[in-house]
Design a protein around this motif. Structure first.
Motif, mmCIF file in Angstrom:
data_model
loop_
_atom_site.group_PDB
_atom_site.id
_atom_site.type_symbol
_atom_site.label_atom_id
_atom_site.label_comp_id
_atom_site.label_asym_id
_atom_site.label_seq_id
_atom_site.Cartn_x
_atom_site.Cartn_y
_atom_site.Cartn_z
ATOM 1 N N GLU A 188 -9.154 10.463 2.022
ATOM 2 C CA GLU A 188 -7.856 10.105 1.671
ATOM 3 C C GLU A 188 -7.651 10.947 0.360
ATOM 4 O O GLU A 188 -6.511 11.342 -0.091
ATOM 5 N N CYS A 202 -1.933 8.410 -0.192
ATOM 6 C CA CYS A 202 -2.419 7.245 -0.974
ATOM 7 C C CYS A 202 -2.230 8.052 -2.553
ATOM 8 O O CYS A 202 -2.880 8.904 -2.789
ATOM 9 N N CYS A 262 -6.186 0.876 -7.507
ATOM 10 C CA CYS A 262 -5.306 0.799 -6.783
ATOM 11 C C CYS A 262 -4.511 -0.533 -7.382
ATOM 12 O O CYS A 262 -5.081 -1.730 -7.242
ATOM 13 N N CYS A 297 0.873 -1.059 0.051
ATOM 14 C CA CYS A 297 0.008 0.061 -0.128
ATOM 15 C C CYS A 297 1.023 1.089 -0.082
ATOM 16 O O CYS A 297 1.885 1.273 0.805
ATOM 17 N N SER A 298 0.644 1.992 -0.973
ATOM 18 C CA SER A 298 1.705 3.403 -1.096
ATOM 19 C C SER A 298 1.567 4.125 0.179
ATOM 20 O O SER A 298 2.497 4.796 0.352
ATOM 21 N N ASN A 311 -3.700 1.906 7.696
ATOM 22 C CA ASN A 311 -2.904 1.674 6.241
ATOM 23 C C ASN A 311 -1.634 2.253 6.962
ATOM 24 O O ASN A 311 -0.827 3.200 6.443
HETATM 25 FE FE1 SF4 Z 1 -3.073 2.034 -0.165
HETATM 26 FE FE2 SF4 Z 1 -4.153 3.706 -1.619
HETATM 27 FE FE3 SF4 Z 1 -4.245 1.056 -2.301
HETATM 28 FE FE4 SF4 Z 1 -5.655 2.163 -0.324
HETATM 29 S S1 SF4 Z 1 -6.177 2.517 -2.318
HETATM 30 S S2 SF4 Z 1 -4.820 0.006 -0.365
HETATM 31 S S3 SF4 Z 1 -4.529 3.644 0.640
HETATM 32 S S4 SF4 Z 1 -2.282 2.515 -2.025
#
Ligand code: SF4
Ligand code: 13P
Length: 324
Positions: free
Chosen positions: A203, A175, A276, A89-90, A117
């Motif tokens: 977010e 994110c 994502c 996850c960024s 997160n």
């Molecule tokens: Fe992470 Fe953004 Fe993916 Fe959610 S959408 S899992 S915050 S990278």
């Protein structure tokens, strides 16, 4: 060897889950076919709550790695599997535990509130974990004069500051999917669909949040879309949620909000995607392999798990008390 059709994969996944007493949990952002085969779908809070109370022997967490870690921390006696260990996850990556721990150390006396997160190691230096479903209520449950560090999502932190009047000190994370929605393109969509309501995940950046008719976690946006009288919605969050929205409200129209244009390597303008890529690494094929081989297993070093469970449990306790 001939590869299996999707129908064969689905039948095998259900058979293996039953045989192994495994529960399949999926986040709203994973591929629709994976959501459809899961025993349970939910937002980050619901997945943690569900993991904490399951009596299955194996939990297969179809989502990103921190979600598997949270389940593994909450259920040390169960086997927790994720279909792809590389599905990170960024936002969690934008908050390396060492740097965050140093930041916390520089601010003695601060209560540390971390978004779910985050990696387990970051949670280990946290006082209370929150998700987008309960961040406001948990922050408000702290005495008003409590100095608070909030990490890692700066956009969510700014939003919570704006609605609570707190002045939390923010870590500078984001994110990459939510940070790139385009105000101009949402305004264009609104002009073309004047009756549409705008649903925004917190977010997203402040100017996008300002356009919202409803700001909320994935579960809150879904609930709003089902109950509201509007028939058209512009959805500013990862587009996987549209699958469940469309299933629950087939008569309504859901329009994914467009992200900003980006330049590719050759300098031409291309449209970035509102998916994502980490969530989309979870496929039916990988889910099948993971159940078959019982791999990859999510493990959290014991010393980290022992610390990280405290702020997660604190979140679950406060949420239960507040009926969230
Ligand atoms: Fe992470 Fe953004 Fe993916 Fe959610 S959408 S899992 S915050 S990278
Ligand atoms: P939710 O807590 O709303 O499920 O969001 C999780 C997430 O990864 C958002 O990008």
């Amino acid at each position: 060897m001939m590869s299996k059709t999707h129908e064969e994969l689905k039948a095998e996944i259900r058979r293996l889950a039953k045989e192994k007493n495994a529960v399949i949990m999926a986040h709203y952002y994973v591929d629709g076919e994976v959501q459809d085969i899961a025993d349970f779908i939910g937002d980050s809070l619901a997945l943690a709550q569900q993991a904490a109370k399951t009596d299955a022997a194996i939990i297969v967490l179809c989502g990103v790695h921190f979600m598997g870690e949270t389940a593994a921390i909450l259920c040390p006696d169960k086997k927790v599997l994720v279909p792809d260990k590389e599905a990170t996850c960024s936002l969690a990556e934008s908050c390396p535990a060492d740097a965050f721990a140093a930041f916390v150390k520089e601010h003695p006396g601060y209560t540390v509130v971390s978004y779910v997160n985050t990696t387990a190691a970051t949670k280990a230096v946290t006082d209370v974990v929150v998700t987008s479903s309960n961040a406001r209520q948990i922050v408000e449950s702290l005495p008003e004069d409590t100095p608070i560090i909030f990490g890692p999502d700066q956009n969510l932190g700014n939003y919570i500051n704006s609605i609570t009047g707190r002045q939390m000190l923010l870590w500078n994370g984001a994110c990459h999917v939510h940070a790139r929605f385009s105000v101009e393109k949402i305004l264009e969509l609104k002009a073309a669909h004047p009756g549409a309501k705008v649903l925004v995940h917190p977010e997203c950046k402040g100017p996008v949040v300002k356009l919202a008719d409803k700001v909320g976690s994935t579960a809150a946006l879904l609930k709003f879309a089902i109950a509201d009288e509007a028939t058209e919605f512009i959805v500013a969050t990862e587009s996987g949620i549209l699958h469940e929205m469309q299933k629950k409200a087939p008569e309504k129209t859901f329009i994914p909000a467009p992200p900003e244009d980006v330049m590719d390597e050759s300098g031409s303008r291309t449209c970035a995607c509102n998916e994502c890529e980490y969530m989309k690494m979870v496929t039916l094929e990988k889910l099948y392999r993971c159940l078959l081989d019982e791999q990859p297993v999510v493990t959290v070093p014991q010393d980290i798990a022992e610390k990280a469970i405290l702020p997660i449990q604190r979140m679950l306790e406060i949420s239960e008390k507040l009926g969230i």
